[in-house]
Design an enzyme around this catalytic site. Structure first.
Site, PDB file in Angstrom:
ATOM      1  N   GLU A 194      46.358 -38.068 -73.660  1.00 36.39           N
ATOM      2  CA  GLU A 194      46.116 -36.562 -73.432  1.00 36.39           C
ATOM      3  C   GLU A 194      45.043 -36.040 -74.073  1.00 36.39           C
ATOM      4  O   GLU A 194      44.855 -35.181 -74.820  1.00 36.39           O
ATOM      5  CB  GLU A 194      47.244 -35.830 -73.701  1.00 36.39           C
ATOM      6  CG  GLU A 194      48.543 -36.296 -72.851  1.00 36.39           C
ATOM      7  CD  GLU A 194      49.872 -35.062 -73.222  1.00 36.39           C
ATOM      8  OE1 GLU A 194      49.784 -34.380 -74.200  1.00 36.39           O
ATOM      9  OE2 GLU A 194      50.488 -35.258 -72.200  1.00 36.39           O
ATOM     10  N   GLU A 306      53.900 -40.358 -68.615  1.00 39.30           N
ATOM     11  CA  GLU A 306      54.680 -39.486 -69.268  1.00 39.30           C
ATOM     12  C   GLU A 306      55.350 -38.262 -67.992  1.00 39.30           C
ATOM     13  O   GLU A 306      54.561 -38.079 -67.274  1.00 39.30           O
ATOM     14  CB  GLU A 306      53.997 -38.507 -70.305  1.00 39.30           C
ATOM     15  CG  GLU A 306      53.993 -39.237 -71.766  1.00 39.30           C
ATOM     16  CD  GLU A 306      53.284 -38.298 -72.754  1.00 39.30           C
ATOM     17  OE1 GLU A 306      53.917 -37.255 -72.813  1.00 39.30           O
ATOM     18  OE2 GLU A 306      52.465 -38.898 -73.699  1.00 39.30           O
TER      19      GLU A 306
END
Length: 564
Positions: A194, A306
């Site tokens: 991320e 995710e």
């Protein structure tokens, strides 16, 4: 056929493939230990957890590797820490589970209420680490955190001096790749969890994306990939778009060459902020569409690394159905709560297993979540998937694929096996399978249905229902076509017969290699052109039979006349 894919894994366009070219679909979990010593075994993750995951049909784990533990001091690597990671990789590998090594970060460092970079790599110009809003609020409101990311994207040196922050990071990845490059149980390398744009992140918070930051992120990804490729030329490298991609923002990540993947996340922003799923579907569909577009442009394989972090079936059900519909593999967040300092909501709400130090059974499991996630899927496909779907309520599953090889090349033959995971949680009383265009191979009682294609079948379809029953297959092999020249031979003279064996497939006659040919006790096989040459001599006139056979086709006979 051996269970599971042949390792190591690679990619063919948007598909992950095994060493034999079969497409591999990955279903699994994240296992990231975010607190010192940052090792999964430290929280009790071990062999019983790996066995449990395999029994639930999972074949991949995104395994957290924390940069702070890899390089605790500039240029000093902790190989003892990597030994612990390698031990977990081996444990998972013994159960047929591959590991995606993930340099995981959230909020950069503990100073900002997160984890990731070592303390020596913090360069925030002395700004105060406040307000302390936790995850993800600090991303939006904390200048010191954003300044630390600014210095990282600029590749500025750390406060202690020396090479730039990205150069240090790339060198650390090189060290890790050197350690794991020959490990077939390593699925690949996920370069940075991320990525956050830093100051000016607002420019990325709109659906069309932010080309300026994507250029910096692409330069970073290229730098790290290049460092890895100096020691490991083939292990899959997964790049991630910036974190706002999770909410429907387009990505402009560049192409980084072969053996590449796109690791993307999808969290329903409306659910995170309001506890409601209203409006989730349009944005979640957009995330998948953006991922597909980026993978197509860069010729990368796709993996949803995710999603979830909630027990809410209104989120998990549509997301797994969306992944099936788009034929994308996934790794759900998260295996355990594990005192996670950077998650939304209560840590245990994200967990499949509440405490990995205890047996993964009974009250230590979230059975409701497992009923949605532990689902049937085509884990290895001898060909190219066309579609698959599953109805958790009724238990009906279907999958269709073509024998055509993903990425091109010769189609898979009738001996290549597709493996479909049919987990006991969904079929406690057994299952009944029907196959069109193929046939069931071997015993399917162990939760894996093995299917091979029929000769000449353009596609294979499998349907599965709950309830034990004998499998049914629709597979009539086409007949061999044989031409014999000459058709009449003189007695008492030695003659070489030319025998041509073909089969009609897809509207055309195609040569059959390795067909067994027999004439009056003389045996041979056809070559790549479907031709066999057989020397014969017959003492007496009469009629003899020329016989052709092959395990994939119905046999053929032709009379041969022996004359004076």
């Amino acid at each position: 056929a051996a269970a599971g894919p042949r390792l190591p894994l690679d990619q063919a366009g948007r598909w992950t493939v095994g060493a034999d070219g079969r497409v591999v679909v990955l279903h699994g979990v994240n296992m990231v230990s975010k607190r010192p010593p940052y090792a999964p075994d430290a929280v009790g993750f071990g062999d019983d957890d790996a066995a449990f995951l395999a029994a639930e049909g999972y074949d991949t784990v995104r395994l957290g590797v924390i940069y702070a533990a890899v390089e605790p001091q500039p240029g000093v690597y902790d190989d003892g820490y990597l030994d612990r990671i390698a031990a977990t990789v081996r444990t998972l590998g013994r159960h047929g589970i591959v590991s995606l090594l993930d340099f995981h970060q959230d909020l950069y460092n503990e100073r900002f209420q997160g984890e990731g970079w070592p303390d020596w790599a913090i360069s925030d110009d002395g700004l105060p680490a406040e307000p302390q809003l936790g995850f993800p609020g600090n991303y939006l409101a904390q200048p010191a955190l954003n300044r630390a990311f600014d210095h990282f994207w600029a590749n500025d040196p750390p406060p202690s001096g020396g090479p730039g922050l990205q150069d240090r990071y790339a060198a650390a990845w090189r060290h890790v790749a050197l350690r794991f490059r020959d490990d077939p149980d390593v699925q690949g390398y996920d370069l940075l969890n991320e990525p956050w744009p830093g100051t000016g992140w607002q420019a990325c918070a709109q659906t069309e994306g932010c080309p300026e930051f994507d250029a910096r992120l692409s330069a970073f990804t290229a730098r790290v990939t290049k460092a890895i490729r100096t020691v490991d030329p083939t292990t899959l490298v997964y790049a991630e778009p910036h974190v706002l991609f999770n909410n429907g923002v387009k990505s402009g990540l560049a192409d980084f060459g072969d053996h590449g993947g796109l690791s993307f996340h999808d969290y329903c922003l409306q659910h995170d902020s309001a506890g409601s799923t209203a409006g989730c579907d349009p944005f979640d569909d957009l995330v998948f569409a953006n991922a597909e577009a980026r993978a197509k442009a860069n010729h990368d394989t796709l993996l949803l690394t995710e999603f979830g972090a909630t027990p809410d079936p209104a989120v998990l059900g549509p997301m797994t159905a969306r992944a099936d519909r788009t034929m994308v593999g996934w790794q759900v967040w998260h295996y355990c709560g594990c005192a996670d300092p950077t998650t939304t909501g209560a840590g245990d709400a994200q967990a499949l297993v509440k405490d990995p130090a205890k047996a993964p059974a009974g009250n230590n499991l979230d059975a409701g979540k497992l009923s949605l996630l532990s689902r049937p899927y085509p884990r290895v496909v001898a060909g190219t998937p066309l579609r698959w779907s599953f109805d958790p309520a009724g238990g009906d599953f279907s999958a269709t694929w073509s024998p055509a090889r993903a990425g091109g090349g010769p189609a898979f033959g009738t001996r290549a096996v597709t493996e479909i995971a049919l987990v006991a949680r969904q079929y406690p009383d057994g299952f009944t399978a029907s196959v069109s265009g193929g046939r069931v191979r071997g015993d399917s009682s162990a939760g894996v249905l093995r299917v091979s294609s029929c000769p000449g079948a353009p596609q294979v379809t499998v349907t599965v229902k709950r309830g034990a029953g004998a499998p049914s297959s629709e597979c009539r092999a086409p007949a061999l076509r044989m031409a014999v020249s000459p058709r009449v031979v003189p007695s008492g003279r030695r003659v070489t017969l030319r025998i041509r064996v073909r089969v009609r497939q897809d509207g055309a006659l195609r040569p059959v290699r390795d067909a067994r040919v027999r004439v009056a006790g003389v045996r041979t096989r056809t070559d790549a052109r479907g031709i066999a040459r057989v020397p014969v001599r017959f003492a007496h006139r009469g009629v003899r039979q020329v016989v052709a056979a092959h395990s994939d086709y119905r046999g053929a006979r032709r009379p041969l006349t022996v004359a004076d």
